[in-house]
Design a protein around this motif. Structure first.
Motif, mmCIF file in Angstrom:
data_model
loop_
_atom_site.group_PDB
_atom_site.id
_atom_site.type_symbol
_atom_site.label_atom_id
_atom_site.label_comp_id
_atom_site.label_asym_id
_atom_site.label_seq_id
_atom_site.Cartn_x
_atom_site.Cartn_y
_atom_site.Cartn_z
ATOM 1 N N GLY A 184 75.491 99.773 44.041
ATOM 2 C CA GLY A 184 74.537 100.319 43.254
ATOM 3 C C GLY A 184 73.702 99.502 42.387
ATOM 4 N N VAL A 185 73.898 98.302 42.261
ATOM 5 C CA VAL A 185 72.982 97.360 41.503
ATOM 6 C C VAL A 185 72.459 96.316 42.585
ATOM 7 C CG1 VAL A 185 74.195 97.639 39.454
ATOM 8 C CG2 VAL A 185 74.880 95.811 40.922
ATOM 9 N N ASP A 186 71.257 95.608 42.019
ATOM 10 C CA ASP A 186 70.673 94.631 43.171
ATOM 11 C C ASP A 186 71.481 93.399 43.128
ATOM 12 O OD1 ASP A 186 68.758 96.606 43.076
ATOM 13 O OD2 ASP A 186 67.188 95.325 41.873
ATOM 14 N N ILE A 187 71.388 92.545 43.928
ATOM 15 C CA ILE A 187 72.218 91.497 44.185
ATOM 16 C C ILE A 187 70.963 90.080 44.701
ATOM 17 C CG2 ILE A 187 74.161 92.264 44.738
ATOM 18 C CD1 ILE A 187 73.926 91.782 47.745
ATOM 19 N N LYS A 188 71.499 88.981 44.290
ATOM 20 C CA LYS A 188 70.426 87.959 44.730
ATOM 21 C C LYS A 188 71.004 86.946 45.412
ATOM 22 C CE LYS A 188 67.038 84.773 42.566
ATOM 23 N NZ LYS A 188 66.627 84.209 41.332
ATOM 24 N N LEU A 189 70.560 86.579 46.713
ATOM 25 C CA LEU A 189 71.056 85.684 47.695
ATOM 26 C C LEU A 189 71.022 84.150 46.918
ATOM 27 C CD1 LEU A 189 72.130 84.797 50.454
ATOM 28 C CD2 LEU A 189 69.809 84.507 51.235
ATOM 29 N N ASP A 190 71.992 83.508 46.994
ATOM 30 C CA ASP A 190 71.982 82.268 46.388
ATOM 31 C C ASP A 190 71.325 81.247 47.727
ATOM 32 O OD1 ASP A 190 73.530 82.844 44.515
ATOM 33 O OD2 ASP A 190 75.481 82.161 45.380
ATOM 34 N N PRO A 191 70.804 80.292 46.902
ATOM 35 C CA PRO A 191 69.740 79.515 48.078
ATOM 36 C C PRO A 191 70.142 78.539 49.019
ATOM 37 C CG PRO A 191 69.703 78.370 45.714
ATOM 38 C CD PRO A 191 70.665 79.855 45.794
ATOM 39 N N THR A 192 71.572 78.641 49.123
ATOM 40 C CA THR A 192 72.122 77.733 50.276
ATOM 41 C C THR A 192 72.987 78.689 50.969
ATOM 42 O OG1 THR A 192 72.120 75.905 48.757
ATOM 43 C CG2 THR A 192 73.588 75.459 50.715
ATOM 44 N N VAL A 193 72.976 78.564 52.301
ATOM 45 C CA VAL A 193 73.837 78.932 53.269
ATOM 46 C C VAL A 193 74.741 77.920 53.959
ATOM 47 C CG1 VAL A 193 74.206 80.520 55.388
ATOM 48 C CG2 VAL A 193 72.401 81.226 53.712
ATOM 49 N N THR A 194 76.013 77.917 53.930
ATOM 50 C CA THR A 194 76.921 76.730 54.623
ATOM 51 C C THR A 194 77.621 77.080 55.881
ATOM 52 O OG1 THR A 194 78.956 77.905 53.346
ATOM 53 C CG2 THR A 194 77.575 76.205 52.010
ATOM 54 N N THR A 195 77.860 76.193 56.671
ATOM 55 C CA THR A 195 78.314 76.445 58.009
ATOM 56 C C THR A 195 79.573 75.414 58.405
ATOM 57 O OG1 THR A 195 77.115 74.487 59.145
ATOM 58 C CG2 THR A 195 75.839 76.903 58.755
ATOM 59 N N LYS A 196 80.244 75.677 59.276
ATOM 60 C CA LYS A 196 81.248 74.738 59.538
ATOM 61 C C LYS A 196 80.745 73.310 60.148
ATOM 62 C CE LYS A 196 84.802 78.047 60.594
ATOM 63 N NZ LYS A 196 85.625 78.704 61.865
ATOM 64 N N GLY A 197 79.419 73.337 60.480
ATOM 65 C CA GLY A 197 78.988 71.987 61.108
ATOM 66 C C GLY A 197 79.112 71.856 62.357
ATOM 67 N N THR A 198 79.509 72.824 63.395
ATOM 68 C CA THR A 198 79.755 72.595 64.707
ATOM 69 C C THR A 198 78.325 72.044 65.219
ATOM 70 O OG1 THR A 198 81.313 74.438 64.657
ATOM 71 C CG2 THR A 198 80.285 73.960 66.720
ATOM 72 N N VAL A 199 77.207 72.595 65.213
ATOM 73 C CA VAL A 199 76.128 72.091 65.742
ATOM 74 C C VAL A 199 74.942 71.932 64.818
ATOM 75 C CG1 VAL A 199 75.251 74.227 66.733
ATOM 76 C CG2 VAL A 199 74.509 72.049 67.750
ATOM 77 N N LEU A 200 74.884 73.098 63.881
ATOM 78 C CA LEU A 200 74.193 73.239 62.700
ATOM 79 C C LEU A 200 74.511 72.425 61.372
ATOM 80 C CD1 LEU A 200 73.792 77.150 62.557
ATOM 81 C CD2 LEU A 200 72.186 75.493 63.557
ATOM 82 N N PRO A 201 73.542 72.112 60.600
ATOM 83 C CA PRO A 201 74.034 71.374 59.339
ATOM 84 C C PRO A 201 74.900 72.158 58.401
ATOM 85 C CG PRO A 201 71.661 71.980 59.242
ATOM 86 C CD PRO A 201 72.144 72.243 60.614
ATOM 87 N N LYS A 202 75.598 71.583 57.698
ATOM 88 C CA LYS A 202 76.910 72.308 57.014
ATOM 89 C C LYS A 202 76.146 73.026 55.995
ATOM 90 C CE LYS A 202 80.518 69.286 57.831
ATOM 91 N NZ LYS A 202 81.855 68.655 57.285
ATOM 92 N N SER A 203 74.832 72.776 55.602
ATOM 93 C CA SER A 203 74.200 73.528 54.428
ATOM 94 C C SER A 203 72.817 73.846 54.808
ATOM 95 C CB SER A 203 74.125 72.909 53.273
ATOM 96 O OG SER A 203 73.398 71.561 53.001
ATOM 97 N N ILE A 204 71.996 75.147 54.787
ATOM 98 C CA ILE A 204 71.025 75.498 55.361
ATOM 99 C C ILE A 204 70.300 76.314 53.968
ATOM 100 C CG2 ILE A 204 69.696 76.799 56.721
ATOM 101 C CD1 ILE A 204 71.929 76.998 58.661
ATOM 102 N N ALA A 205 68.909 75.545 53.882
ATOM 103 C CA ALA A 205 68.400 76.112 52.641
ATOM 104 C C ALA A 205 67.717 77.623 53.071
ATOM 105 C CB ALA A 205 66.996 75.459 52.530
ATOM 106 N N ALA A 206 67.780 78.544 52.002
ATOM 107 C CA ALA A 206 67.511 79.950 52.304
ATOM 108 C C ALA A 206 66.769 80.614 50.983
ATOM 109 C CB ALA A 206 68.784 80.797 52.407
ATOM 110 N N ASP A 207 65.884 81.397 51.362
ATOM 111 C CA ASP A 207 64.888 81.665 50.036
ATOM 112 C C ASP A 207 65.923 82.853 49.370
ATOM 113 O OD1 ASP A 207 62.637 80.849 51.076
ATOM 114 O OD2 ASP A 207 62.333 82.689 52.405
#
Length: 598
Positions: free
Chosen positions: A72-95
């Motif tokens: 029922g209310v707006d939400i805002k995405l935090d600017p960092t997406v995390t991973t397990k680091g299998t093949v991607l970096p453990k943190s990914i910048a996001a808008d």
């Protein structure tokens, strides 16, 4: 006297009963409570995150993500997406985008990754919102395919992004364009993107004055058609051309070449670049031109008849490498005026020597005679080499023959040719480990399940999907594994939700497509014992023998009591007390009277 006392007691009791009611505060009416509407909120259960197919580039990957806010209310995405680091970096910048209530927002993650890896990798993306108040996870599978078209030895000719597809974007088979000389025909060119993403695609046929290379009438300056959008790997796009066979084109199967131009590298530091590749298809001229020739002496006579392949078929619906098959085809004399004789037919596969060969040693057939307009059906057994790559090959049929009319030596013999495309497949050979259940399963919760798949064949599998089937079993997120290249493996990490306690027997379903986009599947048995979940109503409740019910006093304040009302007991007590008092008074008076008489 007794009556008076009894009357007084009765009056006193009535007064005692009436006075409290008379002195009590007048009853007040409680106004009805007002209902306050609930405050709108957005919780984790109202938010969903869907990850699309990743698009792998050189040292980078594009990950499309759709976030849906069902709260029922707006939400805002935090600017960092995390991973397990299998093949991607453990943190990914996001808008840090805002997702309005009841709406969805698409974002594109663009992390770097190690280009030295190959195979299929699974990772877990973790998204947080409003400073970590809401957390959502999503599985992602990234395929780095070393068997994808590799660059040409000439750096100026990069790997082709497209190949000819047997199917259109709707999954229907595309038939060969056929028609008579001078007739209109619709040429359909379905292309599969094998190395994406690409954009701004343009396709144009290669024009030629040779009717064997371009059998159509050239009626326009430019035949280029285009598509300005993006195309991803494994996606099919179709281009169509309205053409007309040339009036003087001869009968037979003709090869037509097209040039495909496109852009790739958008979003990279170097910027986009324009590339091109060539694709070919075959068209069939069912009835061709028959011209009159002129002898060296000036005498006009009809040219030699033309031999064509009217139709062909294979003994097997699918032709696999390392197997034999029979090619059956029909040869027709197109002339209505002259017979042909001494026909020698030679079959070759010069472009791929040794891949398609006659199974019985000879690549020639002989026909003694074909009368005017006559057809003859022939067969030849062919073998494919075990290491034959899965793709379309071209068989060439060359005819050498003579006419039955008298001609100068230079015109006595004729020659013609036809081409037959043959698609060879590699058999799919998969080895799949038994699934492993990691930990105990609880009712209503998810349990990790994983397994590995090994592609032991010589051809990749495409669009690999993993699901579960069984009563009480479901996946927390769908699993898309993409392409598993030949000689590579993939590991699938599933999060299986169990809905009912006890023993559950189901199946893991692995679906995929072969090079011809035919859907196949493998099934793995899955057995899980599910423990019963915690139920607070079954512990410490009314049915618990250790539970002690607190006694209540029945009366006016307890409507549930079925005993005698308390005021009756009070009145009876008062009556008994009054009776005792009256008895004592009467006894004293009687005793005093007795003393007076003495």
């Amino acid at each position: 006297m007794k009556r008076r006392i009894i009357a007084l007691l009765t009056a006193a009791m009535l007064l005692m009963a009436i006075c409290p009611a008379a002195l009590a505060d007048p009853a007040t009416t409680t106004p009805p409570a007002t209902t306050t509407p609930p405050t709108p909120v957005t919780e984790a259960k109202n938010v969903s995150v869907s990850v699309g197919s990743p698009i792998v580039g050189t040292g980078t990957v594009f990950i499309p993500v759709t976030i849906t806010n069902g709260g029922g209310v707006d939400i805002k995405l935090d600017p960092t997406v995390t991973t397990k680091g299998t093949v991607l970096p453990k943190s990914i910048a996001a808008d840090a985008v805002t997702i309005p209530a009841g709406a969805s927002v698409d974002i594109l993650l663009n992390p770097a990754f190690s280009a030295n890896n190959s195979g299929t990798f699974a990772d877990l993306l973790t998204f947080t919102f409003d400073g970590g108040k809401i957390t959502k996870t999503a599985n992602i599978t990234i395929t780095i395919d070393p068997a994808a078209p590799s660059p040409s030895p000439d750096p100026s000719k990069p790997a082709a992004a497209f190949r000819l597809s047997s199917y259109d974007p709707n999954g229907l088979v595309v038939t060969t364009a056929s028609g008579k000389n001078g007739g209109k025909v619709l040429v359909r060119l379905p292309l599969m993107c094998v190395s994406g993403p690409v954009m701004n695609i343009k396709v144009a046929p290669k024009l030629s004055t040779s009717l064997d290379e371009f059998p159509f009438a050239i009626e326009r300056v430019d035949y280029t058609v285009g598509y300005n959008g993006f195309i991803n790997a494994n996606q099919i796009i179709e281009f169509q051309f309205d053409m007309r066979f040339a009036d003087k084109v001869t009968a037979g199967v003709k090869k037509v070449d097209f040039t495909v131009t496109y852009e790739r590298g958008w979003g990279s530091a170097e910027g986009s670049s324009t590339e091109s590749c060539d694709v070919s298809l075959y068209v069939n001229v069912t009835k061709g031109y028959e011209a009159a020739g002129e002898t060296p002496g000036g005498e006009t006579t009809q040219t030699l008849p033309k031999l064509v392949v009217d139709s062909y078929s294979f003994s097997e619906e699918k032709i696999y490498a390392g197997e034999t098959f029979t090619l059956t085809f029909t040869v027709r004399n197109t002339s209505n005026e002259e017979d042909t004789k001494s026909i020698l037919l030679t079959m070759t596969n010069n472009a791929e020597t040794g891949k398609l060969t006659p199974a019985e040693g000879s690549n020639t057939l002989y026909i003694d005679k074909l009368a005017k307009g006559e057809s003859k059906t022939l067969s030849m057994s062919l073998a494919t080499a075990p290491d034959t790559e899965a793709k379309a090959y071209e068989l060439k049929l060359d005819f050498d023959y003579e006419g039955t009319k008298t001609r100068p030596a230079t015109l006595a013999k004729g020659a013609s040719s036809a081409s037959i495309p043959v698609t060879v497949l590699q058999k799919i050979r998969l080895k799949i480990d038994d699934p492993t259940v990691d930990g105990e399963a609880m009712e209503g919760e998810s349990v990790p399940v994983y397994f590995s798949l090994y592609n032991m064949g010589r051809s990749p599998i495409y669009n690999c999907m993993v699901t579960v089937e069984g009563d009480g079993l479901s996946l927390e997120d769908s699993i898309f594994q993409g392409t598993v290249a030949a000689g590579n493996s993939m590991r699938a990490d599933l999060s299986v939700i169990t809905a009912t306690p006890g023993q559950i027997d189901g199946e893991i379903v692995i679906s995929y497509e072969d090079a011809l986009e035919e859907k196949m599947e493998e099934r793995l048995p899955l057995s899980i014992y599910v423990n019963e979940g915690f139920n607070p109503d079954a512990n410490g409740g009314m049915d618990d023998p250790g539970y002690i019910d607190q006694p209540t006093i029945g009366g006016m304040d307890d409507p549930s009591s079925s005993g005698t009302p308390v005021w009756i007991w009070i009145a009876l007590g008062a009556v008994v007390a009054a009776a005792i008092v009256v008895a004592i008074i009467l006894l004293k008076k009687k005793r005093a009277k007795m003393l007076e008489d003495v």
